[in-house]
Design an enzyme around this catalytic site. Sequence first.
Site, PDB file in Angstrom:
ATOM      1  N   HIS A 122       0.826  -1.047   0.085  1.00 45.76           N
ATOM      2  CA  HIS A 122      -0.119   0.081   0.106  1.00 45.76           C
ATOM      3  C   HIS A 122       0.772   1.221   0.087  1.00 45.76           C
ATOM      4  O   HIS A 122       1.949   1.285   0.588  1.00 45.76           O
ATOM      5  CB  HIS A 122      -0.903  -0.155   1.250  1.00 45.76           C
ATOM      6  CG  HIS A 122      -1.938   1.242   1.471  1.00 45.76           C
ATOM      7  ND1 HIS A 122      -1.490   2.369   1.707  1.00 45.76           N
ATOM      8  CD2 HIS A 122      -3.081   1.097   1.187  1.00 45.76           C
ATOM      9  CE1 HIS A 122      -2.520   2.979   1.819  1.00 45.76           C
ATOM     10  NE2 HIS A 122      -3.771   2.092   1.500  1.00 45.76           N
ATOM     11  N   ASP A 199       3.060  -3.963   8.440  1.00 45.15           N
ATOM     12  CA  ASP A 199       2.028  -3.316   8.284  1.00 45.15           C
ATOM     13  C   ASP A 199       0.711  -4.366   8.301  1.00 45.15           C
ATOM     14  O   ASP A 199       0.396  -4.904   7.473  1.00 45.15           O
ATOM     15  CB  ASP A 199       2.066  -2.584   6.696  1.00 45.15           C
ATOM     16  CG  ASP A 199       0.588  -2.124   6.444  1.00 45.15           C
ATOM     17  OD1 ASP A 199      -0.401  -2.178   7.146  1.00 45.15           O
ATOM     18  OD2 ASP A 199       0.634  -1.390   5.116  1.00 45.15           O
ATOM     19  N   GLN A 202      -4.584  -4.731   7.003  1.00 45.52           N
ATOM     20  CA  GLN A 202      -5.373  -5.772   6.544  1.00 45.52           C
ATOM     21  C   GLN A 202      -5.336  -6.866   7.387  1.00 45.52           C
ATOM     22  O   GLN A 202      -6.061  -7.903   7.149  1.00 45.52           O
ATOM     23  CB  GLN A 202      -5.164  -5.939   5.230  1.00 45.52           C
ATOM     24  CG  GLN A 202      -5.393  -5.007   4.385  1.00 45.52           C
ATOM     25  CD  GLN A 202      -7.038  -4.419   4.116  1.00 45.52           C
ATOM     26  OE1 GLN A 202      -7.876  -5.084   4.651  1.00 45.52           O
ATOM     27  NE2 GLN A 202      -7.224  -3.293   3.888  1.00 45.52           N
ATOM     28  N   LYS A 225     -10.590  -0.578  10.530  1.00 42.29           N
ATOM     29  CA  LYS A 225     -10.798  -1.770   9.950  1.00 42.29           C
ATOM     30  C   LYS A 225     -10.979  -2.891  10.738  1.00 42.29           C
ATOM     31  O   LYS A 225     -11.278  -3.965  10.392  1.00 42.29           O
ATOM     32  CB  LYS A 225      -9.607  -1.871   8.914  1.00 42.29           C
ATOM     33  CG  LYS A 225      -9.060  -0.938   7.866  1.00 42.29           C
ATOM     34  CD  LYS A 225      -8.015  -1.297   7.026  1.00 42.29           C
ATOM     35  CE  LYS A 225      -7.367  -0.155   6.275  1.00 42.29           C
ATOM     36  NZ  LYS A 225      -8.131   0.125   5.048  1.00 42.29           N
ATOM     37  N   CYS A 363      -4.551   2.381  -3.752  1.00 47.80           N
ATOM     38  CA  CYS A 363      -3.382   2.976  -3.037  1.00 47.80           C
ATOM     39  C   CYS A 363      -2.105   2.051  -3.369  1.00 47.80           C
ATOM     40  O   CYS A 363      -1.457   1.865  -2.530  1.00 47.80           O
ATOM     41  CB  CYS A 363      -3.389   3.151  -1.493  1.00 47.80           C
ATOM     42  SG  CYS A 363      -5.000   4.327  -1.215  1.00 47.80           S
TER      43      CYS A 363
HETATM   44  N1  PMP Z   1      -1.573  -0.461   4.459  1.00 47.60           N
HETATM   45  C1  PMP Z   1      -2.777  -1.240   4.152  1.00 47.60           C
HETATM   46  C2  PMP Z   1      -2.261  -2.517   3.617  1.00 47.60           C
HETATM   47  C3  PMP Z   1      -3.883  -0.787   4.087  1.00 47.60           C
HETATM   48  O1  PMP Z   1      -4.838  -1.698   3.532  1.00 47.60           O
HETATM   49  C4  PMP Z   1      -4.492   0.523   4.530  1.00 47.60           C
HETATM   50  C5  PMP Z   1      -5.774   1.185   4.340  1.00 47.60           C
HETATM   51  N2  PMP Z   1      -6.225   0.702   2.996  1.00 47.60           N
HETATM   52  C6  PMP Z   1      -3.099   1.109   4.817  1.00 47.60           C
HETATM   53  C7  PMP Z   1      -1.961   0.729   4.966  1.00 47.60           C
HETATM   54  C8  PMP Z   1      -3.494   2.633   5.492  1.00 47.60           C
HETATM   55  O2  PMP Z   1      -4.238   2.707   6.630  1.00 47.60           O
HETATM   56  P1  PMP Z   1      -5.075   3.951   7.015  1.00 47.60           P
HETATM   57  O3  PMP Z   1      -5.667   4.725   5.750  1.00 47.60           O
HETATM   58  O4  PMP Z   1      -6.280   3.517   8.008  1.00 47.60           O
HETATM   59  O5  PMP Z   1      -3.941   4.807   7.675  1.00 47.60           O
END
Ligand code: PMP
Length: 405
Positions: A122, A199, A202, A225, A363
Amino acid sequence: MSLDVALIRQQFPILSRQVNGQPLVYLDNAATTQKPQAVIDALVDYYSQCNANVHRGAHYLSDEATKRYEKARVTVANYINAQRSEEVIWTSGTTEAINLVANGAAQRLTAGDEVLITEMEHHANLITWQQACKRSGASLKIVPIHNNGELNLEAFHELLSERTVIVAMPHVSNALGTINPVKQLTEAAKAKGALVMIDGAQGVAHGAIDVRDIGCDFYAFSGHKLFGPTGIGVLWGRYDVLADWPVWLVGGEMIASVTYEDASWGELPNRLEAGTPNIAGVIGLAAAVEWLQAYDRADIWAHEQALLTRATELAEQTPGLKIIGTAANKIGVLSFVIDGMHPADIGFILDKQGVAIRTGDHCAQPLMKRLNVPGTARASFTIYNSMDDVEALFKAIDKARKMLA
Ligand code: PMP
């Protein structure tokens, strides 16, 4: 025992509303999950009964707010099996948690050091490290993936070396659903003396997370999430690592003492939590964790896998549909493209039928490029989704195919 999905759904008020004149079929859980009444109640209760700043006031409400706030830290620490609650640092989300680690790392990295990330990042775990490397002169090494969305483990081991200072990788890919073997990879990285940051945005909502068992140094995730509020997240870090991690945000709450000339930092967790925190968010996140803990993790896992299996079957029967991400070990994420249809058009037509999915690059622009797709349509399943939701998704996809044929 299996989950009583009908009973679970009743706890989520939003799931009984209509959108575009249709019953809502919410399949965008990888973007954010809906909130159970228990979490909504915790937020209302905090603001209506207990609102005060924490760690500051010499009065009843401040004391009560501080107790609830610190109890929440213990709840979350236990949930991920942290050794000490001070290892839980509140952030605004995964993004801020990774920034905290990467900005601290940038102060220590030097030319010749290497940071290892993967092709499936991401942007939150890509740009942060890319910029930290640019600032420090360290090199960013990128572990390739196979075409099915699995990490190339051989390449990981080849790229890992004594020069690797940090390995930063996703527990689970948001775009593909791939679950990485983080424990095994952490072990290899630690053997080379590297720090490991995961990270977990998910990863955290789908299986039991045990940070001590994984053996990593940092694990980041977002409350939203995990059925909790937006604007709250967690950076977990090993006590000895966090205790002298370079501070990133400075200000109130995080100091030991201050003069006009200089300042010194307080103890964990305060030293990494400058300013008034998201107190309601913290309390809401703990309510979400407590709510989730009422269900057996194995039941949740089995339920989500059953939804994924059925969705995959139906996807394979859909002419022109290609699943993007077919790793053997996946969470309930179905990313796909359909011949001759732009993902945005699929999303639009599904939305008109009440089916909420995500479309686009998730993203993960470099990953989309690597997979040679403009983006994908992504349905993501969680505890409150039913088999009816899966059937509704494919009924809507059939309609979209007929309309765009
Ligand atoms: N890493 C991953 C794998 C994600 O799926 C996300 C959210 N889509 C993020 C980082 C960023 O999370 P947040 O926008 O809640 O900070």
